[in-house]
Design an enzyme around this catalytic site. Structure first.
Site, PDB file in Angstrom:
ATOM      1  N   SER A  85       0.846  -1.197   0.000  1.00 31.48           N
ATOM      2  CA  SER A  85       0.000   0.000   0.000  1.00 31.48           C
ATOM      3  C   SER A  85       0.885   1.252   0.000  1.00 31.48           C
ATOM      4  CB  SER A  85      -0.960  -0.033   1.189  1.00 31.48           C
ATOM      5  OG  SER A  85      -1.947   0.957   1.063  1.00 31.48           O
TER       6      SER A  85
ATOM      7  N   HIS B  59      -7.847  -4.783  -1.914  1.00 34.02           N
ATOM      8  CA  HIS B  59      -6.566  -4.258  -1.433  1.00 34.02           C
ATOM      9  C   HIS B  59      -5.851  -5.225  -0.490  1.00 34.02           C
ATOM     10  CE1 HIS B  59      -3.712  -1.062  -1.079  1.00 34.02           C
ATOM     11  NE2 HIS B  59      -3.888  -0.911   0.218  1.00 34.02           N
TER      12      HIS B  59
ATOM     13  N   ASP C  74      -9.072  -4.178  -6.636  1.00 34.51           N
ATOM     14  CA  ASP C  74      -8.737  -3.266  -5.536  1.00 34.51           C
ATOM     15  C   ASP C  74      -9.594  -2.013  -5.650  1.00 34.51           C
ATOM     16  OD1 ASP C  74      -7.531  -1.583  -3.660  1.00 34.51           O
ATOM     17  OD2 ASP C  74      -5.533  -2.400  -4.039  1.00 34.51           O
TER      18      ASP C  74
END
Length: 921
Positions: free
Chosen positions: A768, A878, A845
């Site tokens: 991330s 994600h 995502d």
């Protein structure tokens, strides 16, 4: 990007300080573990008999005899002690031999000379051998993970253990509830073996000196119930404050990170029967439901409209009518759920039960982003005939940086008048420039505090609204950009303090986190329209998500802080006048504590999270007359497991870069030898206000790398991260990635210069924001220090990420176009100077869109850069979990890193075919 350090929660250390804020449904999500808590309490009471409990902190074995050290000098000293222990055994053996009087002194001297010559020759040969090995290129000596030295019965940490959660400490959550008559110390207990399904226990019954306690009360006898012939099983439970009803959610279906849809039922405690929340729509998918504080009504949102069900009538009253795809009532849209409330609720009852505040969100101008699902159909709907072979597409209203934001209004509902109204206050932000980040009712006064900021989160306005008079005013206005150039973080920790003249509180007030001399501290504002606070805390340290609780009877505020160290957490108390600051936890030893208080702050679940084996205990607070302590979790199984395994040696230290002192932890292999040359992996997150280096216990993927593969793993919390002061945090504003990457590179150079580090084998990885930082560091470093990198779900251009998060740290692209250009991963020629890098991303995502990775790949293609590998995961969001994807992520990281440090990627740049042996054709 809230909470991203915990995306792969089962692999990261517990309770890193990006703890997500509790939403309104926290009671339901934590009740199931309370039974274990109460069972442990009961076991200890039975075992102790009439023995008076004490407040002594239990002592537990550390993770390993030499698993921790504060600095390199301490660690070297410990290693020397280990060597002395070995030498003492030899010494004792030789001493016994020397007592033999029959050995002639000359002969003994000759033996010593011959032995000395032999040992000297052996040492010289070993030195020559090691010297030759030191000049070998890393690729000539492949690392064999299975050959890592091991002594005694110690075992290595395995990937299966980490992925399977075997190293996670057992941790119980308590669902503290307030009694119908204000009783403190009540617990909601769900699913306990041998007990009714849902009960209320009184923790005070465990204290021999307690008086006025309540008997155990059954709310739901069974873990199932029937309505109109349907057999139903509770997924979440919400008792009414008077404990006469239970709101039960069944058939839960996840929506976004925090939100879900469910069917709701009202369960009657006395009759043990249930009825639907809406009798005319049993199968309606409700987004949110919450009790009135008076236990006489439930407000809920369905299809983005709000409804009210009064228990006295089966009729449901519709509060709003224009909710739908573009208008949300009482629930947040995607970006507000993710970046503002970190929860599923935008509905707030006042304590009197007469008024409801709720957010109206208008998404009509927000562009949509399509999320594609190629394997699954999350909607649960069958495709139309002829469309079976097309992916399912979910269009999400997602405001990217610079794009139109949802516009929000705070509305109020007067229950007695069945009227929705708005209170306009002069001097506010324009609708397109407004963020509403917190709503706090002032008890039953009919007044509410509303926290607002501008779109870029650097101007704060606190508004006090009187809903009875339908008027309001601005009580605080702060331009943080002028103060330190930084931003306001989203917070929902403001605590209302009611007036009590007889107890030294002549006016209402509230406690809020304020900025004081470069650090976050607590201020007490009283009266409520006073803009100058009473300073409750001060110093070169910070409060953490404070206050934790307020004891209104004794005017005591409890809070967690970094007073002892930026990487520890201790529990403190202070009086409301700012005096009598006291430590509740033992600050003479290091600790990383968390706390969960009962409603009246008379009791607390104290969580010791490290550095040693975590434990939990319920204690009474110092002002409570019923003093006791009960340990509810010791994690003995984890302690035994730690004794049998060789865990990394953790070296905590600091480095100074450009005058800023940064926290670092180095994870060394269990049998670290300073004479060897080790590969080094840097692991980071690095997001604004986050923290990865801490004294919390955790055996994660990084621990596996050090323990099993024998590599060194280093983490440095660079500038921009939290708990080291606002000056270090806010310097990154408008140019995120620049200073953070520099801090990684400069720290890596320090490690590269160490004698025990192989500077040719250095890598970096993150997920991330950490994925973005990995690529940014490789870009800025251009192969000078790091040779390899692994980025998972990275942002590659901040114009692609959501507006509220991004603009808080970068301003808008219209305001700061050059900054966005600088922060994007665009210098792909510099990436080409690294040996190789890996990028992985989930195709579905909905947070960091696949667009980020695809755009980077296009840049690499245009520049002819080929020194990278890519792995994408269909239908994974994600967190990358769909169809075994999470395990594949870590297997890929593991194998790719081994190949990198074995020098495999050095042989791929100019690959040539092997000669074909004609004899084998």
């Amino acid at each position: 990007m809230a909470g991203h350090p915990e995306e792969n929660a089962q692999l990261l250390s517990t309770e890193q300080e990006s703890m997500s804020r509790n939403s309104s449904d926290s009671v339901a999500s934590t009740a199931s573990t309370t039974s274990l808590v109460f069972d442990r309490i009961g076991e200890r009471v039975a075992a102790n008999g009439s023995e008076k409990p004490t407040m002594v902190t239990p002592k537990f074995p550390p993770r390993g005899e030499r698993a921790y050290a504060d600095d390199e000098h301490t660690q070297i000293h410990l290693e020397e002690e280990e060597e002395k222990d070995y030498d003492m055994e030899d010494g004792a053996f030789l001493t016994n031999g020397a007592t033999n009087k029959s050995v002639d002194k000359k002969l003994r001297r000759l033996i010593w000379i011959i032995g000395g010559v032999f040992i000297g020759a052996w040492v010289l040969a070993l030195f020559i051998f090691l010297g030759k090995q030191a000049y070998k290129h890393s690729s000539e000596s492949p690392h064999d993970p299975q050959a890592t030295s091991s002594r005694g019965s110690g075992k290595k940490v395995t990937m299966d253990q980490v992925m399977g959660g075997q190293w996670r400490a057992t941790k119980h959550s308590i669902s503290w509830i307030e009694g119908a008559n204000g009783e403190d110390g009540l617990l909601l207990e769900q699913g306990s073996v041998g007990k009714d399904y849902l009960i209320v226990e009184d923790v005070r019954t465990q204290s021999p000196s307690a008086v006025g306690t309540l008997d155990t009360m059954t709310l739901m006898k069974n873990g199932y119930f029937e309505v109109a012939g349907r057999s139903l099983t509770p997924s979440k439970v919400y008792p009414s404050k008077d404990l006469k009803k239970v709101l039960v959610a069944t058939d839960v279906q996840s929506n976004w990170r925090h939100s879900f849809y469910a069917k709701y039922w009202i369960f009657d405690v006395e009759t043990q029967t249930a009825e639907p929340l809406d009798p005319v729509d049993l199968d309606g998918r409700v987004q949110l439901a919450s009790w009135s504080p008076k236990s006489d009504a439930i407000v809920f949102t369905r299809d983005n409209n709000m409804y009210l069900r009064k228990l006295a009538s089966p009729t449901v009253v519709q509060i709003t009518v224009d909710g739908g795809p573009e208008f949300f009532y009482g629930v947040p849209d995607w970006v507000y759920e993710e970046e503002v409330f970190a929860g599923a609720s935008a509905t707030w009852w006042d304590d009197s039960g007469k008024y409801i505040a709720f957010l109206r969100t208008n998404e009509s101008e927000v562009p949509e982003y399509p999320v594609q699902y190629f394997v699954s159909r999350p909607s649960g709907k069958d495709p139309l005939p002829g469309e079976e072979n097309y992916p399912e597409v979910r269009e999400i209203k997602y405001p990217k940086a610079g794009a139109p934001n949802p516009t929000v209004d705070l509305l109020f509902y007067d229950i007695s008048k069945a009227e929705v109204f708005e209170v306009k206050i002069a001097g506010g932000f324009e609708p397109k420039d407004l963020l509403i980040t917190e709503v706090v009712w002032a008890g039953s006064t009919g007044k509410a505090l509303i926290r607002e900021t501008n779109r870029e989160s650097d101007v704060l306005r606190v508004v006090l609204v009187d809903v009875v008079a339908r008027e309001g005013k601005t009580v605080r206005f702060t331009d943080i950009a002028k103060l330190d150039g930084g931003w306001f973080e989203v917070s929902e920790d403001t605590r209302y303090i009611p007036a009590d003249p007889a107890n030294g509180r002549p006016h209402d007030g509230y406690i809020d986190t304020i900025i004081h001399e470069n650090y976050d501290h607590l201020g007490y504002f009283t009266p409520m329209d006073n803009s100058e606070p009473i300073l409750l805390t001060s110093g070169d340290w910070e409060v953490v998500k404070a206050p934790s609780a307020v004891d209104l009877k004794n005017n005591i505020v409890y809070f967690i802080s970094t007073k002892e160290s930026p990487i520890t957490r201790q529990l403190y108390s202070v009086k409301l006048d700012g005096t009598d600051l006291k430590a509740i936890t033992d600050t003479s030893t290091e600790g990383y504590y968390g706390a969960s208080f009962s409603k009246g702050a008379g009791y607390v679940l104290l969580n010791y999270n490290g550095p040693n084996i975590p434990w939990q205990k319920v204690i009474s607070t110092p002002s409570n007359d019923n003093q006791y302590t009960h340990i509810i979790e010791e994690n003995k199984g984890l302690a035994d497991m730690a004794k049998k395994h060789e865990l990394p040696i953790l070296i905590y230290q600091t480095v100074t870069v450009d005058g800023f002192e940064l926290q670092v932890v180095e994870r060394r292999p269990p049998h670290f030898n300073p004479k060897k040359k080790y590969p080094v992996l840097f692991y980071l997150y690095g997001g604004p206000g986050s923290q990865t280096v801490s004294k919390s216990f955790g055996v994660d993927f990084q621990s596996y790398i050090a323990s099993n593969l024998g590599y060194i793993v280093v983490t440095v919390d660079g500038r921009g991260t939290g708990f080291i002061g606002r000056k270090a945090r806010t310097i990154i504003r408008g140019n995120i990635g620049h200073y953070e990457a520099r801090d990684q590179i400069e720290t890596a150079k320090i490690w590269a210069s160490k004698k025990y580090v192989d500077e040719s084998r250095m890598a970096i990885w993150g997920w991330s924001y950490g994925g973005f930082m990995t690529l940014k560091t490789l870009e800025q470093d251009a192969g000078e220090t790091f040779s390899y990198g692994m980025a998972v779900a990275p942002v590659t251009d901040w114009r692609f990420y959501d507006s509220i998060y991004t603009e808080r740290y970068m301003h808008t692209p219209q305001h700061n176009p050059g900054g966005y250009d600088n922060t994007s991963i665009s210098d792909v020629k510099s990436l080409a100077k690294n040996v190789r890098f890996l990028v992985m991303h989930g195709v579905a995502d909905d947070n960091v869109h696949m667009q980020n990775t695809l755009t980077l790949l296009d840049k690499l293609d245009l520049a002819g850069v080929e020194n990278y590998d890519v792995h994408v995961f269909p239908d994974s969001d994600h967190s990358i979990y769909f169809h075994n994807a999470n395990r594949i992520v870590y297997d890929k990281l593991n194998n790719w890193l081994i190949n990198a440090f074995n020098g495999e990627w050095l042989r791929t740049a100019n690959a040539v075919p092997l000669e074909i042996d004609a004899a084998k054709v």
